[in-house]
Design an enzyme around this catalytic site. Structure first.
Site, PDB file in Angstrom:
ATOM      1  N   GLU A   1      -8.118 -97.943  15.929  1.00  0.00           N
ATOM      2  CA  GLU A   1      -8.382 -98.661  17.043  1.00  0.00           C
ATOM      3  C   GLU A   1      -6.769 -99.048  17.729  1.00  0.00           C
ATOM      4  O   GLU A   1      -5.909 -99.334  17.103  1.00  0.00           O
ATOM      5  CB  GLU A   1      -9.050-100.158  16.524  1.00  0.00           C
ATOM      6  CG  GLU A   1     -10.146 -99.839  15.922  1.00  0.00           C
ATOM      7  CD  GLU A   1     -10.948-101.361  15.667  1.00  0.00           C
ATOM      8  OE1 GLU A   1     -10.321-102.579  16.080  1.00  0.00           O
ATOM      9  OE2 GLU A   1     -11.829-101.377  14.823  1.00  0.00           O
TER      10      GLU A   1
ATOM     11  N   GLU B   1     -10.322-103.010   8.613  1.00  0.00           N
ATOM     12  CA  GLU B   1      -9.334-103.952   8.668  1.00  0.00           C
ATOM     13  C   GLU B   1      -9.271-105.019   7.590  1.00  0.00           C
ATOM     14  O   GLU B   1      -9.838-106.238   7.493  1.00  0.00           O
ATOM     15  CB  GLU B   1      -9.669-104.935  10.079  1.00  0.00           C
ATOM     16  CG  GLU B   1      -9.297-104.146  11.410  1.00  0.00           C
ATOM     17  CD  GLU B   1      -9.174-105.150  12.522  1.00  0.00           C
ATOM     18  OE1 GLU B   1      -9.530-106.066  12.405  1.00  0.00           O
ATOM     19  OE2 GLU B   1      -8.969-104.585  13.732  1.00  0.00           O
TER      20      GLU B   1
END
Length: 498
Positions: free
Chosen positions: A327, A230
């Site tokens: 995710e 991320e």
């Protein structure tokens, strides 16, 4: 492997004045002749994250947070201060053992059909605290040396291999943080990793080579190395690109075929364009995270609207690069539920199935649900087991019509030939289309023999096969026919039937 093939092909082509019929001496597997390691690294994944196994998050497992703290560094530091190094280390070690012993391998393999685990680790876990000098976790080096998270990780890899399950090594926590969230392991007001030459040097020159050498090369079930989790959004991302370039080079210098995973920085197109420009599109997989419970835009919609919008909102350029959804969950915000009339279970099932269906169209390396297990309870819509049992996450089908019906294959070939018949087809090379169909089917069959796997990384894999075809059969203006044939076979025979 793919990057090396492409590099050799291009250099040989230039050397021989563009004559692509030359034997380039490239050693690659022939159609259908694929090793178990290659299948692990290239199959389509039905996966799950081991959230809070190593990089601890209190909302998942609060074991190490009994003395307070919002992140792992603060929590362990407080425990050391209030107790001792030995007690803090024992607490961590006990957590690793309990977490891993709780994993139901039989259920993962036989019921859910999981192919791989994405395992978040921090730089401070690698080598049991070997690489923390001059970094935030240096003050806790003795704790991790005694807790031995890296030993626990190696045990986990072996247990996964015994069950034909792969491991994606996810460097979740970087020095200085790739983002400002607590899951980076330490408290940072500004994500400083990409802007720090010393941080990047440590990762590229020390940590990454150690991981590749220590666990990736010796374990055939390591499917890839994720070099960041991320990354914060950056419009030009110059510093991120420098790190990615150096990290990929570092990995490939040791293990040519190991997939390298980068973050999409919340802008998938930016990275497929960059990979194509840098000729890294066959070496790298782009990780995109999909959540529909955080943004104001999603909170303003009801569940049905979110489900209907999935094909538009999750639409990666799969022809340019390989993607994985590292995710996602089945969680929707309370504001969404307040606007929804249908029953919650009905909507959650529809939402999860809509996500999986779309991933199967655009994410060539598959998906990893967040997350596997919790200290207390099952996690509800964050938990893999309850979502699988409720049908929101479909179990991986292992049955398939393989080998495909020969009449179906002939019909596809005839359809192609008939379409081009009055469009200059007599000058084309339709045999290339059939060659690609047969090649793809052989690959699909080879993958399927290993626990009903499906061929993944469609972009990199088909590019490899295209270059192999050119090497064997020669360059042509009609290579597009081969590309169409390979893709058609994937579309027809490689998908999961949910």
């Amino acid at each position: 492997m793919f990057h090396k093939i492409k590099q050799k092909f291009e250099s040989a082509k230039e050397h021989h004045g563009g004559n692509s019929q030359t034997n380039f001496g490239i050693s690659i597997p022939t159609a259908g002749d694929i090793s178990k390691r290659e299948i692990y690294r290239n199959r389509y994944n039905h996966g799950v994250n081991l959230g809070s196994c190593f990089v601890n998050e209190s909302w998942i497992y609060d074991t190490i947070f009994e003395k307070g703290g919002d992140n792992e560094y603060d929590a362990v530091s407080r425990q050391v201060k209030e107790t001792s190094v030995d007690e803090a280390a024992e607490n961590l070690s006990r957590h690793y053992k309990e977490y891993i012993s709780k994993i139901d391998w039989k259920w993962l393999k036989e019921e859910a059909g999981i192919t791989a685990l994405r395992v978040p680790v921090g730089y401070w876990h690698v080598g049991n605290g070997k690489f923390v000098k001059s970094l935030a976790f240096e003050s806790l080096q003795n704790v991790y040396a005694k807790a031995k998270p890296w030993d626990a990780f190696k045990d986990l890899i072996k247990k996964a291999e015994e069950n034909d399950i792969g491991i994606l090594v996810d460097i979740h926590g970087l020095p200085g943080g790739a983002n400002t969230d607590s899951h980076s392991g330490e408290s940072v007001k500004t994500a400083s990793f990409f802007g720090s030459r010393s941080y990047v040097d440590i990762m590229v020159n020390e940590v990454i080579p150690f991981i590749v050498t220590d666990v990736c090369q010796g374990n055939e079930n390591i499917i890839g190395l994720q070099i960041v989790n991320e990354a914060a959004f950056d419009n030009d991302a110059k510093k991120q690109k420098k790190y990615y370039s150096r990290a990929v080079k570092s990995v490939k210098s040791i293990d040519e075929s190991l997939p390298v995973v980068i973050s999409d920085g919340w802008w998938p197109q930016q990275w497929s364009d960059w990979l194509e420009k840098e000729k890294l599109d066959t070496s790298v997989v782009i990780d995109s995270h999909v959540y529909r419970c955080f943004s104001d835009d999603d909170k303003s919609k009801n569940a049905d609207s979110i489900c209907k919008d999935i094909p538009n909102s999750i639409n990666f350029p799969r022809d340019k690069a390989d993607y994985v959804v590292g995710e996602f969950s089945c969680v929707l915000d309370g504001e969404t539920w307040s606007k929804t009339k249908e029953t919650r279970d009905e909507c959650v099932k529809k939402f999860g199935n809509s996500e999986i269906k779309q991933f199967s169209q655009v994410a060539s390396w598959g998906w990893f649900f967040w997350t596997l297990q919790f200290k207390y309870g099952d996690g509800g819509e964050w938990g893999l087991k309850p979502m699988t049992e409720k049908g929101a996450i479909p179990k991986r089908p292992k049955d398939a019509s393989i080998p495909p019906d020969e009449n179906k294959i002939k019909d596809i070939i005839k359809e192609h030939n008939d379409y081009w018949k009055d469009k200059g087809g007599d000058k084309m090379e339709h045999w290339r289309f059939e060659d690609a169909i047969r090649c793809a089917i052989a690959d699909i069959e080879a993958f399927h023999k290993f626990d009903g796997s499906r061929l993944g990384r469609w972009h990199a894999w088909s590019e490899q096969r295209k270059l192999q075809h050119i090497q064997e059969k020669g360059e042509s203006d009609y290579i597009w026919e081969w590309k169409q044939g390979y893709q058609r076979a994937l579309d027809e025979f490689n998908g999961y039937h949910y």
